[in-house]
Design a protein around this motif. Sequence first.
Motif, PDB file in Angstrom:
ATOM      1  N   VAL A  61       0.871  -1.176   0.000  1.00 40.03           N
ATOM      2  CA  VAL A  61       0.000   0.000   0.000  1.00 40.03           C
ATOM      3  C   VAL A  61       0.901   1.216   0.000  1.00 40.03           C
ATOM      4  O   VAL A  61       1.845   1.311   0.805  1.00 40.03           O
ATOM      5  CB  VAL A  61      -0.927   0.023   1.235  1.00 40.03           C
ATOM      6  N   ALA A  62       0.654   2.171  -0.869  1.00 39.43           N
ATOM      7  CA  ALA A  62       1.403   3.427  -0.954  1.00 39.43           C
ATOM      8  C   ALA A  62       0.611   4.505  -0.236  1.00 39.43           C
ATOM      9  O   ALA A  62      -0.574   4.709  -0.513  1.00 39.43           O
ATOM     10  CB  ALA A  62       1.664   3.810  -2.403  1.00 39.43           C
ATOM     11  N   THR A 104       7.389  12.330   3.403  1.00 39.64           N
ATOM     12  CA  THR A 104       5.939  12.460   3.570  1.00 39.64           C
ATOM     13  C   THR A 104       5.193  11.435   2.734  1.00 39.64           C
ATOM     14  O   THR A 104       3.997  11.599   2.462  1.00 39.64           O
ATOM     15  CB  THR A 104       5.491  13.882   3.197  1.00 39.64           C
ATOM     16  N   ASN A 105       5.858  10.395   2.275  1.00 39.65           N
ATOM     17  CA  ASN A 105       5.193   9.285   1.600  1.00 39.65           C
ATOM     18  C   ASN A 105       5.970   8.020   1.918  1.00 39.65           C
ATOM     19  O   ASN A 105       7.168   8.080   2.183  1.00 39.65           O
ATOM     20  CB  ASN A 105       5.103   9.502   0.072  1.00 39.65           C
ATOM     21  N   ALA A 106       5.233   6.898   1.913  1.00 42.10           N
ATOM     22  CA  ALA A 106       5.870   5.633   2.267  1.00 42.10           C
ATOM     23  C   ALA A 106       5.078   4.489   1.657  1.00 42.10           C
ATOM     24  O   ALA A 106       3.886   4.617   1.337  1.00 42.10           O
ATOM     25  CB  ALA A 106       5.945   5.468   3.785  1.00 42.10           C
ATOM     26  N   THR A 107       5.741   3.359   1.502  1.00 45.76           N
ATOM     27  CA  THR A 107       5.114   2.150   0.972  1.00 45.76           C
ATOM     28  C   THR A 107       5.123   1.096   2.074  1.00 45.76           C
ATOM     29  O   THR A 107       6.190   0.756   2.616  1.00 45.76           O
ATOM     30  CB  THR A 107       5.863   1.636  -0.261  1.00 45.76           C
ATOM     31  N   ILE A 108       3.920   0.594   2.386  1.00 46.80           N
ATOM     32  CA  ILE A 108       3.776  -0.420   3.420  1.00 46.80           C
ATOM     33  C   ILE A 108       3.716  -1.771   2.737  1.00 46.80           C
ATOM     34  O   ILE A 108       2.865  -1.997   1.863  1.00 46.80           O
ATOM     35  CB  ILE A 108       2.520  -0.185   4.276  1.00 46.80           C
ATOM     36  N   THR A 109       4.586  -2.680   3.121  1.00 53.10           N
ATOM     37  CA  THR A 109       4.697  -3.982   2.448  1.00 53.10           C
ATOM     38  C   THR A 109       4.330  -5.097   3.412  1.00 53.10           C
ATOM     39  O   THR A 109       4.042  -4.884   4.598  1.00 53.10           O
ATOM     40  CB  THR A 109       6.116  -4.185   1.918  1.00 53.10           C
ATOM     41  N   GLU A 110       4.333  -6.335   2.841  1.00 52.38           N
ATOM     42  CA  GLU A 110       4.115  -7.571   3.607  1.00 52.38           C
ATOM     43  C   GLU A 110       2.792  -7.546   4.357  1.00 52.38           C
ATOM     44  O   GLU A 110       2.703  -7.936   5.516  1.00 52.38           O
ATOM     45  CB  GLU A 110       5.276  -7.832   4.572  1.00 52.38           C
ATOM     46  N   ALA A 168      -7.704   0.068   2.994  1.00 47.25           N
ATOM     47  CA  ALA A 168      -7.022  -0.592   1.868  1.00 47.25           C
ATOM     48  C   ALA A 168      -7.289  -2.080   1.953  1.00 47.25           C
ATOM     49  O   ALA A 168      -6.989  -2.710   2.973  1.00 47.25           O
ATOM     50  CB  ALA A 168      -5.533  -0.310   1.921  1.00 47.25           C
ATOM     51  N   VAL A 169      -7.898  -2.611   0.889  1.00 44.71           N
ATOM     52  CA  VAL A 169      -8.226  -4.027   0.844  1.00 44.71           C
ATOM     53  C   VAL A 169      -7.159  -4.740   0.037  1.00 44.71           C
ATOM     54  O   VAL A 169      -6.891  -4.352  -1.109  1.00 44.71           O
ATOM     55  CB  VAL A 169      -9.617  -4.261   0.225  1.00 44.71           C
ATOM     56  N   ILE A 170      -6.552  -5.760   0.669  1.00 37.81           N
ATOM     57  CA  ILE A 170      -5.510  -6.524  -0.016  1.00 37.81           C
ATOM     58  C   ILE A 170      -6.226  -7.674  -0.739  1.00 37.81           C
ATOM     59  O   ILE A 170      -6.702  -8.631  -0.117  1.00 37.81           O
ATOM     60  CB  ILE A 170      -4.473  -7.060   0.973  1.00 37.81           C
ATOM     61  N   ALA A 171      -6.312  -7.510  -2.058  1.00 36.03           N
ATOM     62  CA  ALA A 171      -7.082  -8.479  -2.861  1.00 36.03           C
ATOM     63  C   ALA A 171      -6.343  -9.808  -2.944  1.00 36.03           C
ATOM     64  O   ALA A 171      -5.122  -9.874  -2.786  1.00 36.03           O
ATOM     65  CB  ALA A 171      -7.318  -7.922  -4.257  1.00 36.03           C
ATOM     66  N   LYS A 172      -7.142 -10.862  -3.203  1.00 34.43           N
ATOM     67  CA  LYS A 172      -6.556 -12.191  -3.323  1.00 34.43           C
ATOM     68  C   LYS A 172      -5.938 -12.373  -4.701  1.00 34.43           C
ATOM     69  O   LYS A 172      -6.015 -11.488  -5.569  1.00 34.43           O
ATOM     70  CB  LYS A 172      -7.628 -13.248  -3.087  1.00 34.43           C
TER      71      LYS A 172
END
Length: 1186
Positions: free
Chosen positions: A964-965, A1004-1010, A1040-1044
């Motif tokens: 998610v960004a 002021t921006n980041a990417t959330i992983t895993e 934010a929905v993490i799709a399958k």
Amino acid sequence: MPEPTKKEENEVPTPAPAPPPEEPNKEKEAGTAPPKDEEEVFPPNALPPGLCSRALERKDSEWSLGESPATEDQEKQNANSQLSTLFVEKPQTGRVKVGENISFIAKVKAEDLLRKPTVKWFKGKWMDLASKAGKHLQLKETFERQSRVYTFEMQIIKAKENYGGNYRCEVTYKDKFDSCSFDLEVHESTGTTPNIDIRSAFKRSGEGQEDAGELDFSGLLKRREVKQQEEEPEIDVWDLLKNANPNEYEKIAFQYGITDLRGMLKRLKRMRRVEKKSAAFAKILDPAYQIDKGGRVRFVVELADPKLEVKWYKNGQEIRPSTKTIIYLINSLQSYEKIGKTYPALPAIHFAKKKPPIMVTKQLEDTNAYCGEKVELECEVSEDDANVKWFKNGEEIIPGPKSRYKVKVEGKKHILIIEGATKADSAEYSVMTTGGQSCAKLSVDLRPLKILTPLTDQTVKVGKEICLKCEISENISGKWTKNGLPVQESDRLKVVHKGRIHKLVIDSALIEDEGDYVFAPDAYSITLPAKVHVIDPPKINLDGLDADNTVTVIAGNKLRLEIPISGEPPPKVIWSRADKAIMEGNSRIRAESYPDSSSLIIDAAERDDSGVYNINLKNEAGEAHASIRIKVVDIPDPPVAPSVTDVGDDWCIMNWEPPVYDGGSPILGYFIERKKKQSSRWMRLNFDLCKETTFEPKKMIEGVAYEVRIFAVNAIGISKPSMPSKPFVPLAVTSPPTLLAVDSVTDTTVTMKWRPPDQIGAAGLDGYVLEYCFEGSTSAKQSDENGEAAYDLPAENWITANTDLIDKTKFTITGLPTDAKIFVRVKAVNAAGASEPKYYSQPILVKEIIEPPKIRIPRHLKQTYIRRVGEAVNLVIPFQGKPRPELTWKKDGAEIDKNQINIRNSETDTIIFIRKAERSHSGKYDLQVKVEKFEENASIDIQIVDRPGPPQVVKIEDVWGENVALSWTPPKDDGNAAITGYTIQKADKKSMEWFTVIEHYHRTNATITELVIGNEYYFRVFAENMCGLSEDATMTKESAVIAKDGKVYKNPVYEDFDFTEAPMFTQPLVNTYAIAGYNATLNCSVRGNPKPKITWMKNKVAIVDDPRYRMFSNQGVCTLEIRKPSPYDGGTYCCKAVNDLGTVEIECKLEVKGGLSFCRLLLQGVPPNIIDSYLRDLQSSNPEDY
């Protein structure tokens, strides 16, 4: 009843009664007769003739027939009283009820005894009661000091029935012995007879003892206290046992609590015996009878043949009919009726030929007679010339030619004649016939004796004659006794008997003649007592003392002053001192009195015990007085601490005062000791006594501190040491102080300062004395070559500025007139005295000098001063200027609100204080210091910071795969400090539990992983500055929905980020001080992309290839090192950073302080501004040294 003694068998030859039938004896063997323990005392009329007086005799006493018990007791007491040599009071016979207490007291006179006598208490002949003392028996003893009598007490607590009997008290002292016997009778307490449980009789009487297992019948038969059973047994156990099978005995015993099976079987065996039937009796007597006292009892037997003659016996003696006993026959029933108390005695039946009984028709009468008279006892019987027997106290009287007793018979009249009656004839006489008896008492007394002249008490002095005289009505002899002992005649003691007059004459009375005298006429119980009191005036024997009656004792020792005294009665002794009596007791000063002496005792004598002590004696014969002087000598008191009046290089002179108290003996001299101050070992300086109070110790080490002390000596010994003197050092004075200079001048004061002496020495420095004088009071010579002016002023013209020594090197002289000129000098003072003075080179004008103001901003305030909200702000800014300058504070160009910010000013500094800082207190603070037309300004930047607010908006820019960004905008409120980073957290929509994903993130921006596929997430962001995280966080509005798997991922298109940046200094250079000869460094930090080029410059000139400088650059931190700078290296240094996007410069000032003094002062913690001021003043006072 106890069996008759052998004496009774020999003196009473009466024919024995016919033996009882055989069958009753068998019945008695079978156990039908009650045991002997159940026998009780019979009334007199139920006993055989002549035994009336012995009805109440104790079972354990044996009296001879014809003797009265009372007579034996009386003779026993008389014998004890005559033989008593120690007892003053003897224990008396007593009676007590069961459960009560009783005490027996014996007193022994201790007047002639040197120590306590030995007393023993016995029961019976041999039982020593000392070993039996405990709960029920206590032995006590006391001593009365005044009467000198020992009291011995035996106390019996909660008496029991078996405590009764004969007791004996014995007292022994060396070869003297005395004893006394007494009886104790224990009666049963009134009350109902306790109920007895048959089962308790068959419990074991003791565990582990000799009688364990035996039946405790005595506890049932004797009347003792037995606890009432809560419930009476409803079932007769013996009936059960009689009718039960022997196999069930153990079961029944266990059921009813019987533990003694062996005793139970013995008892049961006796009960089961079959009684044999008598051939003479159809019905026999019961085994036992019980009746209340005073009631009537009837014994009935049924004869098999009514023609048989029946005789009744009690304890083997035939029972005759009397007023209380009736025997009658009804057909075949023979009855014996007893009026009075019932006794468990079984009468035996005897067969004899029947004869008519002879009755007593006229009873004997009680008769009184005097000794020597003829006595006749007369009675009449129912028949003439009947056979009559006479008894005396139960013993048969047998008349004869040698007997004093004669029997005269005149028909039915029988007379007993006693010729010349004596007191021994007093007894109970009885006459007995076959059908009755009669008793009478005969009392024979002496003729009354009258006392015509009794003995009188006498009090005589020693050496006088004692004459005791009495007169009685009869001309009989008598005995004289003294204190219970017979009086023996001697040359000095005469006994005179003339007719009815009796005399006891003692020539030259002695003390030993005092006592209780008694005259006892023979054959009479009357005594004539008299007390003889021999008195003697008191005397005090002081032959063992000096002529002036003085006694000397050393302090701390015990004094026992024993003064022999005499007098009778023993005089009362009173010791006193200054009209205050000294009592006997346990105090330190006490008196002890004895019959022949009196002692004054002082434990651990003290100096205050000295004085005159008086002893006073007084008795009936007179008084005696004496005075004794007691002198307590001691070692002297320690002298006062000595004083050292003069000190040299290796010597000193010391003086002291003699001790206040010389111990009662003159002072012979003194010993002196010395030690080093830091040592604990004292060294004696003189081995011969010093007679004077002045001494000069020598051979001391120069520079070492010493102490001295004194010992005083008299004939008793050496005193304790005095307190040590004040420490002194055998040294010369110090060198003069240096660098005397003027610190400040006002219209009335002058402040001087100076440096310590160059040579202080081992004695140290005690302080300084500052002196001044006015110009014109004397003429001054020219200064010498060293700049020191020499003055011819006498000492009285110099005025001391400080009354006490000062240890500081600066002092202000006050109270000076304006425009006057003064000369000033200073002296250093130590234990050796004052040094040579240090003069100021020229006169000083007393007038204030204007000094331009100067503000000295501390180093930490030259940068922005940062504090958090709520913290205190306390800033001190020193300044200079004379006269006292005016100060003005402004904030951001406006006046400061004094309600929020406190300003406090002094002569040398100003303080700005904020108790709780707020962000509104941030700003630029301007300080203006003004002295007349001179002024100086300075500024301070204060920044109050707080935690920032949350970011403004957080958005989800894109979601792909497990990523998610996010992006957000900085917060509006940065807390007055730069934002240092952000913290991102995530939460699953199901649980809404927040977890930190990234901390201290700068962009002021980041990417959330895993992220977990299939979950739905929310995100929030905290802002962070130097104070910490923001209180709140900004959360994404959408999730934010993490799709399958299966979702097409579209790669985002990113533009290249521009990382170029113009150079910028993140940490500036700071103005600093350097010390000449020590390396110095200048530091700053710079940021830029591409990496900037760093250039260092001094005074706008680039530093290139100079070996005195070294330059470093590491991770943006730039450092310039100056090797061993000199004052020449001081100046303005500049750091210049250049890249393609721009150029930036930053400057600082470096000031190099030269000399070792500056370095030393700085290492000692002195602020640089003060060091700088000191060095500037030093340079102005001695310009040629710089």
